[in-house]
Scaffold this active site. Structure first.
Site, PDB file in Angstrom:
ATOM      1  N   LYS A 119       3.457   9.699   8.406  1.00 16.86           N
ATOM      2  CA  LYS A 119       2.671   9.496   9.623  1.00 16.86           C
ATOM      3  C   LYS A 119       3.237  10.100  10.926  1.00 16.86           C
ATOM      4  O   LYS A 119       2.705  11.068  11.448  1.00 16.86           O
ATOM      5  CB  LYS A 119       2.395   8.026   9.800  1.00 16.86           C
ATOM      6  N   ASP A 156       9.552   2.613   1.307  1.00 14.67           N
ATOM      7  CA  ASP A 156       8.396   3.341   1.838  1.00 14.67           C
ATOM      8  C   ASP A 156       8.319   3.102   3.341  1.00 14.67           C
ATOM      9  O   ASP A 156       7.913   2.028   3.797  1.00 14.67           O
ATOM     10  CB  ASP A 156       7.118   2.859   1.125  1.00 14.67           C
ATOM     11  N   PHE A 183       0.853  -1.185   0.000  1.00 12.41           N
ATOM     12  CA  PHE A 183       0.000   0.000   0.000  1.00 12.41           C
ATOM     13  C   PHE A 183       0.888   1.233   0.000  1.00 12.41           C
ATOM     14  O   PHE A 183       1.745   1.399   0.863  1.00 12.41           O
ATOM     15  CB  PHE A 183      -0.931   0.032   1.218  1.00 12.41           C
TER      16      PHE A 183
HETATM   17  C1  LIG Z   1       3.329   2.330   3.678  1.00 10.77           C
HETATM   18  C2  LIG Z   1       2.368   3.436   3.333  1.00 10.77           C
HETATM   19  N1  LIG Z   1       2.611   4.191   2.263  1.00 10.77           N
HETATM   20  C3  LIG Z   1       1.792   5.199   1.920  1.00 10.77           C
HETATM   21  C4  LIG Z   1       0.669   5.481   2.658  1.00 10.77           C
HETATM   22  C5  LIG Z   1      -0.232   6.614   2.246  1.00 10.77           C
HETATM   23  O1  LIG Z   1      -0.137   7.660   3.171  1.00 10.77           O
HETATM   24  P1  LIG Z   1      -1.287   8.765   3.247  1.00 10.77           P
HETATM   25  O2  LIG Z   1      -2.513   8.084   3.713  1.00 10.77           O
HETATM   26  O3  LIG Z   1      -0.765   9.788   4.211  1.00 10.77           O
HETATM   27  O4  LIG Z   1      -1.435   9.336   1.874  1.00 10.77           O
HETATM   28  C6  LIG Z   1       0.377   4.711   3.780  1.00 10.77           C
HETATM   29  C7  LIG Z   1      -0.832   4.961   4.569  1.00 10.77           C
HETATM   30  O5  LIG Z   1      -1.305   4.136   5.298  1.00 10.77           O
HETATM   31  C8  LIG Z   1       1.249   3.655   4.126  1.00 10.77           C
HETATM   32  O6  LIG Z   1       1.016   2.878   5.202  1.00 10.77           O
END
Ligand SMILES: Cc1ncc(COP(=O)(O)O)c(C=O)c1O
Length: 427
Positions: free
Chosen positions: A279, A250, A154
């Site tokens: 986050k 990520d 994700f």
């Molecule tokens: C690993 C990862 N990447 C990207 C995102 C996307 O972040 P955002 O919801 O702040 O756009 C998330 C959100 O849960 C995530 O867990």
């Protein structure tokens, strides 16, 4: 639960409590409205108290209403909220330099130590990923453009991040996705090696592969706290080096201490070329960041990328105070030690098959007879906040400011929810 009481009656469940008639139906919020937070606790409109072991999905890692963060935001709000990126602000350089030190750590690579990395500030995780994707394509110089990502991953809901995401269900109503994304099983290193070999080309503009980047989460948080085999990231690093492909990690969910290291890739002793985070960075203030080694970051020229709000003083004041406080509490060690205790406390419970994860990012596998999603509803009704990102798994991502008492309290609530929640009995 009501402050000081814990009983079996649900404190939530009255749909009339929330009115969402003017909101797009992208979320299905629980019928509870929080109005105040304090450390690891949240309080709803009726004064009920909840132990927040989710932290707004791994965001409020210092707990709610953190003194230093709140004071920094309040001070900044009175001085200067925003000026746009047409003007420099010193907070940006300060926070970027702090992140750079945390990422590079005590790297033995002299080139990395000498040049370090550079940061682009965004407003969210997805935007940090967009920056990483665009930077990879710029670095690829029009020759290397593909991005290898992984099934189950994700990366966010914007089109680039969604195209990279390895969850077909989240994409099916929005096709076509962007071109150039390849998805492989998480993490089949042999298939990755094959894929990179197949995409090899005679060198053009200094690029010898059609793949520009491998984008990987060190733990798949939204896929139920799924971990790759030990040392996998080091193997991916090695393959990326061999094929002159960027390794983009990520760390949006895993970064800033949560897994017991400042960044989860540090468990494997590597340094990626690009790192995304968000986050925990603002402890609740919306902010994202994309770090890249200077040699990669310098591909971006003025005008290549941008955002109105990214890196504005208000968000950065929160990030700076958050980083200061995370350093003060030695966030990685703290998360590691607390995570160990929480894992031990939950592991033996009847109805828990196993607990996986690292530090304070844990996935609790419930036994087959318990519906994990309904379980989290039951837990909420008792005063414990958690969620279930995939069937069977309860995600816990408590703030790093909990202590033994909170772990005992959470364990008791978890136990009570397990007792209550058997199929047909609750939920
Ligand atoms: C690993 C990862 N990447 C990207 C995102 C996307 O972040 P955002 O919801 O702040 O756009 C998330 C959100 O849960 C995530 O867990």
């Amino acid at each position: 639960m009501k402050e000081d009481t814990m009983n079996d009656t649900a404190v939530t469940g009255a749909d009339s409590v929330v009115n969402t008639s003017h909101l797009m139906q992208t979320y299905k919020p629980a019928p509870v409205v929080f109005v105040r937070g304090e450390g690891p606790y949240l309080f709803d409109t009726d004064g009920n108290k909840y132990l927040d072991f989710l932290s707004g999905i791994a965001v409020t890692s210092l707990g709610h209403a953190h003194d230093q963060v709140a004071a920094a935001i309040a001070k900044q709000a009175r001085e200067l909220l925003h000026v746009s990126n047409l003007f420099h602000n010193d907070l940006a350089q300060d926070v970027a330099s702090m992140l750079d030190s945390l990422i590079i750590g005590d790297s033995a690579d002299p080139a990395i130590r000498a040049n370090g990395g550079k940061v682009f500030f965004a407003n969210s995780g997805a935007e940090a990923v967009e920056c990483a994707l665009k930077l990879s394509r710029k670095w690829g110089g029009g020759t290397a453009y593909k991005v290898v990502a992984f099934d189950g991953s994700f990366h966010g809901r914007t089109f680039g991040a969604l195209s990279a995401t390895g969850q077909p269900k989240k994409k099916q109503d929005f096709l076509p996705m962007l071109d150039g994304f390849i998805h492989l099983p998480y993490v089949d290193v042999d298939l990755l090696a094959q894929c990179l070999e197949q995409n090899q080309i005679p060198e053009q503009n200094g690029r010898s592969n059609l793949v520009a980047a491998v984008l990987i989460e060190p733990i798949q948080g939204e896929n139920g706290i799924l971990l790759p085999l030990e040392n996998t990231l080091a193997e991916v690093r090695e393959l990326c080096n061999r094929h002159n492909v960027l390794m983009v990690v990520d760390e949006i969910q895993t970064g800033l201490g949560r897994t017991g290291k400042w960044f989860a890739f540090q468990h494997d002793g590597i340094i990626p070329d690009v790192v995304t985070m968000a986050k925990s960075l603002g402890n609740g203030m919306p902010i994202g960041a994309c770090w890249a080694k200077s040699t990669v970051a310098d591909c971006f020229m003025p005008g290549d990328h941008g955002t109105t709000f990214g890196g504005q003083p208000l968000a950065l004041s929160a990030a700076k105070a958050t980083l200061d406080a995370l350093l003060e509490i030695r966030a990685p060690e703290t998360a590691h030690d607390l995570g160990q205790k929480l894992r031990e406390a939950l592991s033996g419970l009847e109805g828990v098959e196993y607990v996986r994860g690292k530090g304070l990012l844990l996935g609790v596998k419930l036994s087959e007879d318990i519906d994990a999603s309904a379980f989290t509803t039951t837990a909420l009704s008792l005063g414990l906040i958690a969620n279930s990102p995939v069937p069977g798994i309860v995600r816990l991502a408590p703030p790093y400011v909990i202590d033994d008492t909170h772990i005992s309290e959470a364990t008791e609530l978890f136990k009570a929810a397990l007792r209550l929640h058997r199929k047909g009995k609750a939920g």
